[in-house]
Design an enzyme around this catalytic site. Structure first.
Site, PDB file in Angstrom:
ATOM      1  N   GLN A  67       0.819  -1.206   0.000  1.00  0.00           N
ATOM      2  CA  GLN A  67       0.000   0.000   0.000  1.00  0.00           C
ATOM      3  C   GLN A  67       0.858   1.263   0.000  1.00  0.00           C
ATOM      4  OE1 GLN A  67      -3.330  -0.299   2.952  1.00  0.00           O
ATOM      5  NE2 GLN A  67      -2.262  -2.187   3.486  1.00  0.00           N
ATOM      6  N   ASN A  68       2.139   1.121   0.283  1.00  0.00           N
ATOM      7  CA  ASN A  68       3.038   2.268   0.399  1.00  0.00           C
ATOM      8  C   ASN A  68       3.438   2.797  -0.972  1.00  0.00           C
ATOM      9  OD1 ASN A  68       2.913   1.477   3.039  1.00  0.00           O
ATOM     10  ND2 ASN A  68       4.971   0.650   3.104  1.00  0.00           N
ATOM     11  N   ASP A  70       6.594   4.428  -1.082  1.00  0.00           N
ATOM     12  CA  ASP A  70       7.922   4.919  -0.716  1.00  0.00           C
ATOM     13  C   ASP A  70       9.114   4.327  -1.462  1.00  0.00           C
ATOM     14  OD1 ASP A  70       8.219   2.399   0.585  1.00  0.00           O
ATOM     15  OD2 ASP A  70       7.555   3.252   2.495  1.00  0.00           O
ATOM     16  N   HIS A  87      -1.568   1.202  -4.923  1.00  0.00           N
ATOM     17  CA  HIS A  87      -2.006   2.581  -4.640  1.00  0.00           C
ATOM     18  C   HIS A  87      -1.108   3.632  -5.270  1.00  0.00           C
ATOM     19  CE1 HIS A  87      -4.136   0.759  -0.935  1.00  0.00           C
ATOM     20  NE2 HIS A  87      -4.930   0.782  -1.975  1.00  0.00           N
TER      21      HIS A  87
END
Length: 141
Positions: A67-68, A70, A87
């Site tokens: 879901q990150n 980064d 996401h």
């Protein structure tokens, strides 16, 4: 396991100094004491990122849905072709970050559904499991 998948949320990046959405309070259980928050662009992978990458290299982990945004799995050496950043991603211009009221990429959603169906084990780490569509990866196996 023949089809182990990891499903991760922001909690695996807090040890890298990246804030998450669920632990904004200073006294929350997820707050990392003494660890300064930093720009995600400067963050280094956490132990969790490195362990999941090692599991993949050893053949134990087949796919990672995160879901990150980064890019820390990739910084740890995890191959992009076995990663689903459903996401969106800060590091991939072809996969812009999706706002909460936005629509997810259909190809990434289809791949996520495919892994949810074929996974025989899911490692759910650092996620609050609050009912996001992507939670099915951890709920279905």
């Amino acid at each position: 396991s023949k089809a182990c998948v990891a499903y991760t949320g922001a909690g695996i990046s807090t040890a890298s100094g990246i804030s998450d959405y669920a632990t904004k309070a200073v006294n929350s259980a997820g707050h990392v004491q003494g660890k300064p928050r930093r720009s995600p662009y400067e963050a280094e992978p956490s132990l969790a990122h490195r362990v999941l990458t090692a599991m993949h290299a050893a053949g134990s982990l087949k796919h990672w849905v995160q879901q990150n945004h980064d890019g820390l799995p990739q910084k740890a050496g995890f191959p992009q072709q076995d990663m689903n950043e459903v996401h969106g991603a800060w590091w991939d211009p072809s996969n812009p970050v999706v706002p909460m009221d936005g629509s997810l990429r259909e190809d990434l959603v289809a791949a996520m559904y495919e892994w949810a169906a074929k996974a025989d084990l899911c490692l759910a780490l650092g996620t609050s499991m609050v009912g996001m569509n992507a939670d099915r990866v951890a709920v279905e196996p």
